[in-house]
Design a protein around this motif. Structure first.
Motif, short mmCIF file in Angstrom:
data_model
loop_
_atom_site.label_atom_id
_atom_site.label_comp_id
_atom_site.label_asym_id
_atom_site.label_seq_id
_atom_site.Cartn_x
_atom_site.Cartn_y
_atom_site.Cartn_z
N PRO A 86 0.81 -1.22 0.00
CA PRO A 86 0.00 0.00 0.00
C PRO A 86 0.84 1.27 0.00
N VAL A 87 2.11 1.18 0.37
CA VAL A 87 2.99 2.34 0.42
C VAL A 87 4.32 2.00 -0.23
N ALA A 88 5.05 3.04 -0.61
CA ALA A 88 6.30 2.86 -1.36
C ALA A 88 7.41 2.38 -0.43
N PRO A 89 8.15 1.33 -0.82
CA PRO A 89 9.25 0.84 0.01
C PRO A 89 10.60 1.43 -0.43
N LEU A 90 11.43 1.75 0.55
CA LEU A 90 12.83 2.07 0.31
C LEU A 90 13.63 0.85 0.73
N ILE A 91 14.34 0.23 -0.20
CA ILE A 91 15.12 -0.97 0.14
C ILE A 91 16.38 -0.53 0.87
N ALA A 92 16.58 -1.06 2.08
CA ALA A 92 17.73 -0.69 2.90
C ALA A 92 18.62 -1.90 3.14
N ASP A 93 19.87 -1.78 2.75
CA ASP A 93 20.87 -2.81 3.01
C ASP A 93 20.50 -4.16 2.40
N ALA A 94 19.65 -4.15 1.36
CA ALA A 94 19.20 -5.36 0.67
C ALA A 94 18.49 -6.34 1.61
N ARG A 95 18.01 -5.85 2.78
CA ARG A 95 17.44 -6.75 3.78
C ARG A 95 16.07 -6.31 4.29
N LEU A 96 15.81 -5.00 4.25
CA LEU A 96 14.58 -4.47 4.83
C LEU A 96 13.87 -3.57 3.83
N ARG A 97 12.57 -3.38 4.07
CA ARG A 97 11.80 -2.36 3.36
C ARG A 97 11.45 -1.28 4.38
N VAL A 150 13.34 10.52 3.65
CA VAL A 150 14.11 9.39 4.16
C VAL A 150 15.12 8.98 3.09
N VAL A 151 16.37 8.74 3.52
CA VAL A 151 17.38 8.17 2.63
C VAL A 151 18.10 7.07 3.40
N ALA A 152 18.75 6.18 2.65
CA ALA A 152 19.47 5.08 3.27
C ALA A 152 20.78 4.86 2.55
N SER A 153 21.80 4.51 3.32
CA SER A 153 23.09 4.14 2.77
C SER A 153 23.66 3.02 3.63
N GLY A 154 23.87 1.85 3.03
CA GLY A 154 24.33 0.71 3.80
C GLY A 154 23.33 0.39 4.89
N SER A 155 23.80 0.31 6.13
CA SER A 155 22.92 -0.04 7.25
C SER A 155 22.47 1.18 8.05
N THR A 156 22.53 2.36 7.43
CA THR A 156 22.09 3.60 8.10
C THR A 156 20.90 4.19 7.35
N VAL A 157 19.84 4.49 8.10
CA VAL A 157 18.63 5.11 7.56
C VAL A 157 18.51 6.49 8.21
N VAL A 158 18.41 7.54 7.40
CA VAL A 158 18.31 8.90 7.93
C VAL A 158 16.94 9.47 7.59
N SER A 159 16.28 10.01 8.61
CA SER A 159 14.98 10.65 8.43
C SER A 159 15.12 12.15 8.66
N ARG A 160 14.35 12.92 7.89
CA ARG A 160 14.33 14.38 8.03
C ARG A 160 12.91 14.80 8.41
N TRP A 161 12.81 15.79 9.29
CA TRP A 161 11.53 16.18 9.85
C TRP A 161 11.24 17.65 9.59
N SER A 162 9.97 18.02 9.72
CA SER A 162 9.54 19.37 9.36
C SER A 162 10.16 20.46 10.22
N ASP A 163 10.65 20.11 11.43
CA ASP A 163 11.33 21.09 12.27
C ASP A 163 12.82 21.18 11.97
N ASP A 207 19.19 -2.55 -5.48
CA ASP A 207 19.54 -3.87 -4.93
C ASP A 207 18.86 -5.01 -5.68
N GLY A 208 18.64 -4.85 -7.00
CA GLY A 208 18.03 -5.90 -7.79
C GLY A 208 16.52 -5.89 -7.78
N TYR A 209 15.89 -4.98 -7.03
CA TYR A 209 14.44 -4.88 -6.96
C TYR A 209 13.95 -3.65 -7.73
#
Length: 418
Positions: free
Chosen positions: A59-70, A106-119, A385-387
């Motif tokens: 139902p929502v868009a996935p960001l593939i992180a570290d080829a292991r998680l959505r 939201v962006v991801a690089s390797g095993s780090t996921v960074v979120s940005r917020w309105s503040d 990551d192949g997806y």
């Protein structure tokens, strides 16, 4: 027999004060700034290796992180599920929520996921656990007039003002921009490297280069100029205009690793132009690459790929030499690309994946799941990551329609392994 009148008034006053205090406590608990971090309680999954084909629908868009998680975005939450090739969205593996700030990117690089917020807050999470790695202040995001659809694809696939780039010394820098300021933050620990003031909405981000620069388009004074800012120091190293270019420019990044990050080339054109001029990016001025001139051309590594009359053609982006041809694709078009893969979508919504170096077909299958059918139009798309994940829109596409009219189904995103 009751309380004397004076005592009754005192009791009523005390009760009123206690009631007001109780309401104040409740209001504070509900409305006060807060964060809730729910960390993973299971083992970190191994990378999946599914066979080529449709994996499922979401139902929502996935960001593939570290080829292991959505990783997904919600209004005030970023969360992940597993397995990466699961047929449907599952119970969150971990979750991070803030109040009252809203999640903007939201962006991801390797095993780090960074979120940005309105503040303006930046929060880095460890993909294996969901634990907070670091927090730091960034510039407040620029106001956006774009409609935020329910899949939140723009938040995870094309977050405005939030890009990554790799420096020559191996460090990864998170470049964060707003209307009035830009900052460079070291991904590994959240240390601020630099901050600079920006002129305002007359300057916009294009993306980042694979050599560690932030690309911006400066229209504050005519003619429009492309600037290249060093992601390590924040200093502008180059201001450039294509030869004989019009005063107004449209600049499109090409060959990016993900989203608009780590791009290898760009295309410049005038407003409304069907084509343009392609340029390879390097340490100095961009180098002309005519193989990237057509509007439908894409860059994958060193190869430029474009489709003409049902024939996909691969050329050396640097020399223009034809390397391969792949015919019998019909009215196909390039849908997306990622390292080692270029994805084409046929008129029947078959997904064809080619090796960009040789033109060999890696896979071909119908983008259909369940009884949904293939009578849909593609919307936003991401490949990593192949997806490959793509929004499915209802035909005819109504960009002004509500989400129910705009999307094909409630699970509008189809996910495929290529």
């Amino acid at each position: 027999m009751g309380f004397p009148r004076g005592r009754r008034r005192l009791v009523m006053a005390v009760a009123a004060v206690l009631a007001i205090a109780a309401v104040a406590v409740i209001v504070h608990r509900v409305l006060a700034p807060a964060e809730v971090s729910t960390v993973a309680r299971a083992d970190y999954p191994a990378p999946a290796r599914p066979a080529a084909g449709v994996v499922g629908r979401l139902p929502v868009a996935p960001l593939i992180a570290d080829a292991r998680l959505r990783v997904y975005a919600a209004h005030r939450q970023v969360y992940a599920d597993r397995p990466v090739d699961g047929r449907h969205r599952t119970t969150p593996y971990w979750s991070y929520r803030r109040w009252p700030a809203e999640l903007t990117g939201v962006v991801a690089s390797g095993s780090t996921v960074v979120s940005r917020w309105s503040d303006g807050q930046l929060v880095a999470l460890a993909a294996p656990t969901g634990r907070v790695l670091w927090r730091t202040d960034g510039p407040e995001p620029a106001a956006s007039g774009a409609v935020q659809r329910r899949t939140r694809a723009t938040t995870v696939w094309d977050p405005r003002g939030l890009q990554l780039t790799d420096l020559p010394d191996g460090r990864t820098v998170l470049v964060v921009t707003g209307d009035a300021q830009a900052r460079g933050v070291e991904l590994s620990g959240g240390r601020e490297l630099w901050r600079v003031d920006l002129p305002g909405s007359c300057r916009s981000d294009v993306g980042t280069t694979a050599s560690g620069q932030l690309i911006g388009l400066d229209t504050c004074t005519a003619p429009a100029t492309v600037e290249f800012r060093d992601a390590a120091t924040g200093a502008v190293r180059e201001r450039w205009r294509p030869p004989d270019a019009p005063d107004e420019l449209v600049v499109t990044p090409l060959g990016c690793r993900t989203g608009r990050s780590d791009c290898l080339a760009l295309r410049t054109a005038g407003p409304g132009d069907a084509g343009g001029r392609g340029w390879l990016l390097s340490a100095g001025e961009p180098v002309a690459a005519p193989a990237l001139d057509p509007a439908g051309a894409t860059l994958v590594g060193e190869q430029a790929v474009v489709v003409f009359d049902g024939v996909a053609v691969g050329r050396s982006a640097r020399t223009g030499t034809e390397l391969w041809r792949s015919a019998d694709l019909g009215a196909a078009r390039v849908l997306a690309a990622q390292p080692g893969r270029v994805h084409l979508l046929t008129e029947e919504n078959d997904l064809v994946t080619l090796d960009p170096a040789t033109g060999a077909q890696l896979s071909r299958f119908s983008l259909n799941v369940g009884s949904d059918g293939t009578g849909w139009a593609p919307g936003a798309v991401a490949a990593e990551d192949g997806y490959l994940a793509v929004e499915r829109l209802r035909k005819p596409v109504d960009p002004n329609g509500d989400d129910q009219r705009y999307y094909l189904t409630s699970e509008a995103v189809i996910l495929a392994a290529t």
